[in-house]
Design an enzyme around this catalytic site. Structure first.
Site, short mmCIF file in Angstrom:
data_model
loop_
_atom_site.label_atom_id
_atom_site.label_comp_id
_atom_site.label_asym_id
_atom_site.label_seq_id
_atom_site.Cartn_x
_atom_site.Cartn_y
_atom_site.Cartn_z
N TYR A 16 74.09 -42.08 59.91
CA TYR A 16 72.99 -41.14 60.04
C TYR A 16 71.67 -41.71 59.50
O TYR A 16 70.60 -41.40 60.03
CB TYR A 16 73.34 -39.82 59.35
CG TYR A 16 74.28 -38.97 60.18
CD1 TYR A 16 74.02 -38.72 61.53
CD2 TYR A 16 75.42 -38.39 59.62
CE1 TYR A 16 74.87 -37.94 62.29
CE2 TYR A 16 76.28 -37.60 60.37
CZ TYR A 16 76.00 -37.38 61.71
OH TYR A 16 76.85 -36.60 62.47
N ASP A 73 71.50 -49.18 43.93
CA ASP A 73 72.79 -48.55 43.63
C ASP A 73 72.48 -47.24 42.94
O ASP A 73 72.06 -47.21 41.78
CB ASP A 73 73.69 -49.44 42.77
CG ASP A 73 75.11 -48.87 42.76
OD1 ASP A 73 75.24 -47.62 42.74
OD2 ASP A 73 76.08 -49.63 42.81
N TYR A 172 78.02 -31.68 54.43
CA TYR A 172 79.14 -31.46 55.35
C TYR A 172 79.77 -30.11 55.05
O TYR A 172 79.86 -29.72 53.88
CB TYR A 172 80.15 -32.60 55.20
CG TYR A 172 81.29 -32.56 56.20
CD1 TYR A 172 81.04 -32.36 57.56
CD2 TYR A 172 82.61 -32.70 55.78
CE1 TYR A 172 82.07 -32.31 58.47
CE2 TYR A 172 83.66 -32.66 56.70
CZ TYR A 172 83.38 -32.46 58.04
OH TYR A 172 84.41 -32.41 58.94
N TYR A 182 89.32 -33.97 53.45
CA TYR A 182 88.05 -34.33 52.83
C TYR A 182 88.22 -34.10 51.33
O TYR A 182 87.73 -33.14 50.76
CB TYR A 182 86.93 -33.47 53.40
CG TYR A 182 85.53 -34.02 53.20
CD1 TYR A 182 85.08 -35.11 53.92
CD2 TYR A 182 84.65 -33.41 52.30
CE1 TYR A 182 83.79 -35.59 53.75
CE2 TYR A 182 83.35 -33.88 52.14
CZ TYR A 182 82.93 -34.97 52.86
OH TYR A 182 81.65 -35.45 52.70
P1 NAI Z 1 77.17 -44.55 56.36
O1 NAI Z 1 78.29 -45.45 55.98
O2 NAI Z 1 76.24 -44.97 57.42
O3 NAI Z 1 76.27 -44.20 55.10
C1 NAI Z 1 76.70 -44.13 53.78
C2 NAI Z 1 75.89 -45.15 53.00
O4 NAI Z 1 76.00 -44.93 51.60
C3 NAI Z 1 76.32 -46.59 53.25
O5 NAI Z 1 75.22 -47.33 53.72
C4 NAI Z 1 76.73 -47.07 51.85
O6 NAI Z 1 76.43 -48.43 51.66
C5 NAI Z 1 75.87 -46.17 50.99
N1 NAI Z 1 76.29 -46.06 49.59
C6 NAI Z 1 77.51 -45.75 49.10
N2 NAI Z 1 77.47 -45.74 47.75
C7 NAI Z 1 76.19 -46.01 47.39
C8 NAI Z 1 75.52 -46.15 46.14
N3 NAI Z 1 76.17 -46.00 44.98
N4 NAI Z 1 74.20 -46.45 46.14
C9 NAI Z 1 73.53 -46.62 47.30
N5 NAI Z 1 74.11 -46.50 48.51
C10 NAI Z 1 75.43 -46.20 48.55
O7 NAI Z 1 77.87 -43.17 56.71
P2 NAI Z 1 77.30 -41.73 57.14
O8 NAI Z 1 78.52 -40.99 57.58
O9 NAI Z 1 76.18 -41.84 58.06
O10 NAI Z 1 76.83 -41.09 55.77
C11 NAI Z 1 75.51 -40.66 55.50
C12 NAI Z 1 75.53 -39.24 54.93
O11 NAI Z 1 75.96 -38.35 55.97
C13 NAI Z 1 76.50 -39.05 53.77
O12 NAI Z 1 75.92 -38.18 52.82
C14 NAI Z 1 77.67 -38.35 54.44
O13 NAI Z 1 78.44 -37.59 53.54
C15 NAI Z 1 76.91 -37.47 55.42
N6 NAI Z 1 77.71 -36.87 56.50
C16 NAI Z 1 78.45 -37.66 57.34
C17 NAI Z 1 79.23 -37.08 58.35
C18 NAI Z 1 80.03 -37.95 59.29
O14 NAI Z 1 80.89 -37.42 60.02
N7 NAI Z 1 79.80 -39.25 59.35
C19 NAI Z 1 79.28 -35.61 58.53
C20 NAI Z 1 78.43 -34.87 57.62
C21 NAI Z 1 77.71 -35.50 56.63
#
Ligand code: NAI
Length: 286
Positions: A16, A73, A172, A182
């Site tokens: 996202y 981080d 979410y 989850y």
């Molecule tokens: P994504 O993998 O693209 O993004 C998550 C990011 O968080 C990654 O780039 C990772 O490197 C980073 N990350 C993890 N720990 C970290 C830290 N300590 N410091 C800095 N960065 C850190 O995955 P996605 O799914 O796009 O996630 C983005 C947001 O969307 C999250 O909050 C997720 O919970 C939310 N979300 C995702 C859904 C899905 O189905 N993919 C549904 C609803 C919400």
């Protein structure tokens, strides 16, 4: 004058965060990203080598430019918080100034101010364990990486945000309804994030005229979601049961973020906005 956005949580072109960056760039914003330190090298080299060029194409045919990639981080607020094993870890030792406070300071030095802050990150080491089997350590780690990380980001970036600015996170529906699978305290972390959205909207609104909203997104096959293990099932479930029977694209979430960051949303703050093909409104699956 164009707006400037800092998007925390971009490490590839599948999530996202990337889609939000694109929608904001298409609307004319300058894009800065914060990338998790262990993922930084591969993200930057892939960018340089043109691996993302196809996904960088904007509606007008130009390529999205990322003005600067900052190591980040978000579980560490300042250098005093960083334990020895992380400091000496070779994935961290090659970068500097990646705690939240230092990242905000670096952005201030480089660019002076921002208008839009996006939190698109989460991490729950025990996400695949049911809550009943989650350890205290795993639960608190989920809250630290996925909820407090947002409080900390806003706290440190608010002083460099222009009045009228906007802040957005991703949540979410597992925060408010039972979504088996989850686990690890991630449902709790999203509940905290949504509650904090309201309180932070009040505090940042009164003090700095900044709006704070969160997007409750439907399922997307991102890197993080694939790690949870049930993403294909959630996508199928949504396809079958949501009012709109189509796959959700990351761009639809990106476009909502661009709307929320724009003056078109100037009276919207403290809100949870669903971008999920309407699945949240269903009471039973049919
Ligand atoms: P994504 O993998 O693209 O993004 C998550 C990011 O968080 C990654 O780039 C990772 O490197 C980073 N990350 C993890 N720990 C970290 C830290 N300590 N410091 C800095 N960065 C850190 O995955 P996605 O799914 O796009 O996630 C983005 C947001 O969307 C999250 O909050 C997720 O919970 C939310 N979300 C995702 C859904 C899905 O189905 N993919 C549904 C609803 C919400």
């Amino acid at each position: 004058k164009g707006k400037r956005a800092f998007i925390a949580g971009v490490a590839d072109d599948n999530g996202y965060g990337w889609a939000i960056a694109k929608s904001l760039a298409a609307a004319g914003a300058e894009i800065l990203v914060g990338t998790w330190v262990p993922a930084l090298n591969i993200f930057e080299s892939s960018l340089r080598r043109g691996k993302f060029d196809e996904s960088r194409v904007l509606p007008d045919g130009s390529l999205m430019e990322i003005a600067k990639v900052y190591p980040l981080d978000a579980v560490f607020d300042n250098p005093d918080d960083v334990p020895e094993d992380i400091k000496t870890n070779k994935r961290y030792a090659g970068s500097s100034n990646w705690t939240v406070q230092e990242a905000a300071e670096s952005v201030r030095k480089d660019f002076g101010s921002i208008d839009i802050l996006v939190h698109s990150l989460a991490n729950g080491p025990e996400v695949s364990k049911p809550l009943l089997e989650t350890s205290r350590k795993g639960y608190l780690a989920a809250l630290s990486a996925s909820s407090y990380s947002y409080v900390s980001l806003l706290k440190h970036f608010v002083p460099i945000m222009n009045p009228g600015g906007s802040s957005i996170s991703l949540t979410y529906i597992a925060s408010e309804r039972i979504i088996p699978g989850y686990g690890g305290g991630m449902s709790s972390a999203k509940a905290a994030l949504e509650s904090d959205t309201r309180v932070l909207a009040f505090e940042a609104g009164r003090k700095h005229k900044i709006r704070v909203n969160t997007i409750s997104a439907g399922p997307l096959r991102s890197r993080a979601a694939k790690a949870i293990g049930f993403i294909d099932m959630m996508i199928d479930y949504s396809l079958e049961n949501a009012p709109l029977q189509k796959e959700l694209s990351a761009e639809e979430v990106g476009n909502t973020a661009a709307f929320l960051a724009s003056p078109l949303a100037s009276a919207i703050t403290g809100a949870v906005i669903y971008v999920d093909n309407g699945l949240n409104a269903m009471g039973v699956g049919v």
